[in-house]
Design a protein around this motif. Structure first.
Motif, PDB file in Angstrom:
ATOM      1  N   THR A 169       1.086  -1.520   0.150  1.00 40.73           N
ATOM      2  CA  THR A 169      -0.209   0.101   0.185  1.00 40.73           C
ATOM      3  C   THR A 169       1.218   1.480  -0.198  1.00 40.73           C
ATOM      4  OG1 THR A 169      -2.732   0.521   0.412  1.00 40.73           O
ATOM      5  CG2 THR A 169      -0.608   0.622   2.348  1.00 40.73           C
ATOM      6  N   GLY A 170       0.668   2.231  -0.425  1.00 38.17           N
ATOM      7  CA  GLY A 170       1.478   3.234  -0.814  1.00 38.17           C
ATOM      8  C   GLY A 170       2.677   3.475  -1.436  1.00 38.17           C
TER       9      GLY A 170
ATOM     10  N   GLY B 273       2.843   3.576  -4.631  1.00 39.88           N
ATOM     11  CA  GLY B 273       2.426   4.507  -6.427  1.00 39.88           C
ATOM     12  C   GLY B 273       1.879   3.898  -6.994  1.00 39.88           C
ATOM     13  N   LYS B 274       1.180   2.612  -7.345  1.00 36.69           N
ATOM     14  CA  LYS B 274       0.354   1.479  -8.172  1.00 36.69           C
ATOM     15  C   LYS B 274      -0.803   2.554  -8.806  1.00 36.69           C
ATOM     16  CE  LYS B 274      -0.682  -1.885  -5.532  1.00 36.69           C
ATOM     17  NZ  LYS B 274      -0.200  -1.239  -3.775  1.00 36.69           N
ATOM     18  N   SER B 275      -1.760   3.559  -7.941  1.00 36.96           N
ATOM     19  CA  SER B 275      -2.702   4.003  -8.280  1.00 36.96           C
ATOM     20  C   SER B 275      -1.959   5.223  -9.441  1.00 36.96           C
ATOM     21  CB  SER B 275      -3.494   4.537  -7.637  1.00 36.96           C
ATOM     22  OG  SER B 275      -4.320   3.375  -6.489  1.00 36.96           O
ATOM     23  N   THR B 276      -1.413   5.977  -8.494  1.00 39.05           N
ATOM     24  CA  THR B 276      -0.715   6.962  -9.542  1.00 39.05           C
ATOM     25  C   THR B 276      -0.225   6.838 -10.797  1.00 39.05           C
ATOM     26  OG1 THR B 276       0.217   7.812  -6.815  1.00 39.05           O
ATOM     27  CG2 THR B 276       1.514   8.954  -8.536  1.00 39.05           C
TER      28      THR B 276
ATOM     29  N   GLN C 116     -10.049   3.433  -7.834  1.00 38.65           N
ATOM     30  CA  GLN C 116      -9.998   2.531  -6.793  1.00 38.65           C
ATOM     31  C   GLN C 116     -11.247   2.567  -6.321  1.00 38.65           C
ATOM     32  OE1 GLN C 116      -6.669   2.298  -4.993  1.00 38.65           O
ATOM     33  NE2 GLN C 116      -6.701   0.990  -3.832  1.00 38.65           N
TER      34      GLN C 116
HETATM   35  N1  LIG Z   1      -3.461  13.018  -4.136  1.00 42.36           N
HETATM   36  C1  LIG Z   1      -1.874  13.067  -3.404  1.00 42.36           C
HETATM   37  N2  LIG Z   1      -2.603  13.548  -2.990  1.00 42.36           N
HETATM   38  C2  LIG Z   1      -0.516  14.036  -2.222  1.00 42.36           C
HETATM   39  N3  LIG Z   1       0.119  12.131  -2.201  1.00 42.36           N
HETATM   40  C3  LIG Z   1      -0.666  11.276  -3.124  1.00 42.36           C
HETATM   41  C4  LIG Z   1      -2.334  11.682  -2.675  1.00 42.36           C
HETATM   42  N4  LIG Z   1      -2.012  10.733  -3.504  1.00 42.36           N
HETATM   43  C5  LIG Z   1      -1.371   9.291  -3.283  1.00 42.36           C
HETATM   44  N5  LIG Z   1      -0.454  10.480  -2.205  1.00 42.36           N
HETATM   45  C6  LIG Z   1       1.156   9.802  -2.187  1.00 42.36           C
HETATM   46  O1  LIG Z   1       1.107   9.013  -3.431  1.00 42.36           O
HETATM   47  C7  LIG Z   1       2.144   7.325  -2.436  1.00 42.36           C
HETATM   48  C8  LIG Z   1       1.396   6.699  -3.595  1.00 42.36           C
HETATM   49  O2  LIG Z   1       0.463   6.350  -3.387  1.00 42.36           O
HETATM   50  P1  LIG Z   1      -0.947   6.021  -4.625  1.00 42.36           P
HETATM   51  O3  LIG Z   1      -2.204   5.830  -4.294  1.00 42.36           O
HETATM   52  O4  LIG Z   1      -0.107   5.494  -5.466  1.00 42.36           O
HETATM   53  O5  LIG Z   1      -0.659   4.064  -3.597  1.00 42.36           O
HETATM   54  P2  LIG Z   1      -0.911   3.290  -3.494  1.00 42.36           P
HETATM   55  O6  LIG Z   1       0.091   2.014  -4.588  1.00 42.36           O
HETATM   56  O7  LIG Z   1      -2.289   3.149  -5.549  1.00 42.36           O
HETATM   57  O8  LIG Z   1      -1.132   2.119  -3.006  1.00 42.36           O
HETATM   58  P3  LIG Z   1      -2.732   1.592  -2.094  1.00 42.36           P
HETATM   59  O9  LIG Z   1      -2.362  -0.451  -2.801  1.00 42.36           O
HETATM   60  O10 LIG Z   1      -2.986   1.299  -0.830  1.00 42.36           O
HETATM   61  O11 LIG Z   1      -4.071   1.527  -3.404  1.00 42.36           O
HETATM   62  C9  LIG Z   1       1.600   7.450  -1.520  1.00 42.36           C
HETATM   63  O12 LIG Z   1       2.142   8.199  -0.676  1.00 42.36           O
HETATM   64  C10 LIG Z   1       0.317   8.397  -1.149  1.00 42.36           C
HETATM   65  O13 LIG Z   1       0.276   9.110   0.256  1.00 42.36           O
END
Ligand SMILES: Nc1ncnc2c1ncn2[C@@H]1O[C@H](COP(=O)(O)OP(=O)(O)OP(=O)(O)O)[C@@H](O)[C@H]1O
Ligand SMILES: [Mg+2]
Length: 601
Positions: free
Chosen positions: A394-395, A397-400, A440
């Protein structure tokens, strides 16, 4: 009491703001001019009234001249009727023009909100934006409804009345006017109290609304944790504050009207005392030419004019405050309209008829907030038709990654291409038609299930939308609803289960038939039956098209062509399920962990 930053005063008339408001009013200016003309004509009638009475008294009653008296009475009545009609037309015209302008303004704000970037919404509280469209536009509305637009008319009326009074008898006018400074001082003093009472009341009201909103939304939790008594007490306390603030506004407002009425009576007394003495003295005596003669008619006209004089004078300070509020609100609205945090779009955007779906991330870096990068040197390619999965903690960066690919955000470093074309060169609309995303966080809108499925492509026929959903086995869930495909969806889909919402969200993308599919699996837990449905759904939607899926349930992506493993914003491993298991690295650990959880769960 200190005023919040938002209530800070500015000039009541700011030419720059007025110049920017004008374009909204211009298309409806016919109404405004109509209203203004009626206002001015109405003023004429209003001013003529007391004068007619003066003529009736002096030239007919006092002089014992019955001829023409009937005409004067008739004219007086006619003027009153005409004035009432004019006032009516003026009110309706000004309101029609004003409301139409406000409608355009609200639409302009909404349109602008839709252009703003995701980044802007990240850093701006929702309440603030809603406030721009509701409270601030309402402050402008108040400007029309309290008749601030007639402020010009009031000023004209005051000046004209003064001119007439001076013309009738300048000495008596001067004596009478001694009351005005007292009136102005008192109204000003009380208005300041009224205003600050209103500021308190507004902040108490919004406090109460925020509390209520939270409590209603969290009612299940409140009930679950038996917090009813405590939250009721909290609500009671805030409510007492609201009552106090409301009483404060009533206290000061009524004090003001009491004073104004008192002063107005005082003025009449002054006129009667000073003027009455003179009238009595001149009674019977014939004034020599040039000598001043205060007649009964003039005395009556004075009393009447002064009473009419007080009302706009009293309202001036109110209208001033309303105008000041409207200017502050407009300033805030225009600062939102000036916000230019929008996605840059090229002059000649790329709008392909179809895409093959070849995706390439080249040394992509990204930070939501400058200084805290969340992606580093992401480098990978996806061939047309290939199915790729992203996994990781989690966190990580996948969704990013998916948000960059759909250009909800722009990369901070490196570049992303689709079919060899930089995403920056695409028309964002065309890009999002070609690249469909299942986010998501599922967001359903109020409407029916079918409306929600058709969201991305409203022109899709019922049959096609149902066919897309049926491929995801959504039909098995839907047939349990009394309304079937037309079952109503409540706000945010809260009458549906997490799994149902996810399936509808999948179907929504599938119905729009994008060439590239990116899928961010929701993390919420679903029962094993729905889990199975979702797994098949993921499999189904990825079939035969370039797709990138983020998987939290690793079982859903076992059969994809390639798995990219993310850790702290970097790709640390990649390969097929078998390869990664054999490598016994991060992925293998994740799988073991999940299987362990499944065993104990
Ligand atoms: N809108 C935002 N503004 C600032 N920071 C963000 C934002 N969205 C996500 N982050 C940060 O960017 C990092 C990556 O987030 P991301 O959503 O890509 O994680 P993820 O891999 O999809 O996690 P998960 O498995 O929980 O969905 C995290 O540390 C999060 O706190
Ligand atoms: Mg995520």
């Amino acid at each position: 009491m200190s005023e919040s930053a938002d209530e800070r005063k500015g000039p009541a008339v700011d030419p720059r703001i007025l110049r920017r408001l004008w374009p909204f009013l211009r298309p409806h200016q016919r109404w405004v001019w109509l209203g203004f003309s009626c206002l001015m004509l109405g003023l004429g009638c209003r001013l003529a009234g007391p004068f007619l009475v003066k003529i009736a008294i002096d030239d007919h009653l006092a002089a014992g001249e019955p001829d023409g008296y009937g005409w004067i009475v008739g004219a007086f009545l006619a003027l009153a009727v005409i004035e009432a009609l004019l006032r009516r037309v003026q009110q309706v015209a000004v309101d029609t023009g004003g409301q139409s302008a406000l409608l355009d303004l609200r639409l302009a704000i909404f349109r602008h909100l839709q252009r703003l970037s995701t980044r802007y919404f990240d850093r701006t509280p929702t309440g603030k934006l809603i406030g721009r469209v509701t409270t601030d536009v309402e402050a402008l509305n108040e400007m029309f409804s309290t008749g601030v637009v007639t402020i010009l008319g009031d000023l004209v009326f005051l000046v004209a009345t003064l001119a007439i009074l001076f013309g009738l008898d300048w000495q008596l006018t001067l004596v009478t006017l001694t009351v005005v400074p007292v009136l102005l001082a008192i109204t000003m003093f009380i208005r300041i109290r009224v205003r600050s009472a209103y500021v308190t009341m507004r902040s108490k009201l919004s406090e109460m609304n925020a509390y209520l909103h939270e409590q209603v939304n969290g009612m299940p939790v409140v009930q679950m944790f038996n917090r009813q008594q405590a939250t009721r007490d909290g609500y009671g306390e805030i409510n007492a504050g609201v009552r106090g603030a409301q009483l404060g506004t009533v206290y000061w407002e009524t004090l003001l009207s009491t004073f104004v009425e008192l002063l107005s009576s005082f003025t009449v007394a002054l006129i009667l005392w000073y003027g009455g003495g003179e009238v009595a003295a001149s009674m019977g005596a014939t004034p020599s030419p040039g000598e001043r003669a205060l007649t009964l008619g003039v005395l009556f006209a004075f009393v009447d004019y002064m009473q009419k004089f007080f009302q706009p004078l009293n309202e001036l300070s109110l209208k001033y405050t309303v105008l000041q509020n409207a200017m502050t609100a407009s300033r805030r609205i225009f600062s939102l309209l000036d916000e230019d945090d929008v996605l840059p779009v090229p002059a000649t955007p790329h709008r392909p008829d179809e895409v093959r779906g070849q995706i390439s991330f080249e040394q992509v870096g990204f930070a939501y907030k400058e200084g805290t990068p969340v992606l580093h040197e992401i480098d990978f390619q996806v061939a047309p038709g290939e199915r790729v999965a992203l996994v990781g903690a989690t966190g990580a960066g996948k969704s990013t990654v998916l948000k960059l690919l759909t250009r909800l955000y722009d990369v901070s470093a490196g570049r992303i291409t689709l079919d060899g074309v930089d995403l920056h060169d695409f028309d964002p609309k065309a890009l999002r038609q070609r690249v469909g995303m299942v986010p998501q966080d599922v967001f359903l809108f109020e409407g029916t299930i079918l409306d929600n499925i058709r969201l991305g492509k409203p022109e899709v026929s019922d049959a096609d939308a149902i066919a897309a959903a049926t491929r995801l086995h959504l039909d098995r869930l839907v047939e349990r609803f009394p309304g079937g495909w037309n079952e109503p969806v409540r706000e945010r889909g809260r009458n549906l289960s997490a799994g149902e919402k996810q399936l509808i969200s999948f179907a929504r993308v599938l119905a729009a038939a994008p060439e590239v599919l990116v899928l961010d699996e929701a993390t919420s837990n679903v029962d094993s039956h729905t889990e199975h449905l979702l797994q098949e759904a993921v499999h189904e939607v990825m079939q035969g098209r370039t797709s990138i899926a983020i998987a939290h349930r690793l079982s859903t992506v076992r059969d994809v062509d390639r798995i990219l493993v993310f850790q702290k914003g970097r790709i640390v491993e990649q390969g097929s399920h078998e390869q990664l298991m054999a490598a016994a690295g991060v992925y293998a650990d994740l799988v073991k962990l999940q299987e362990g959880l499944v065993d104990t769960g």
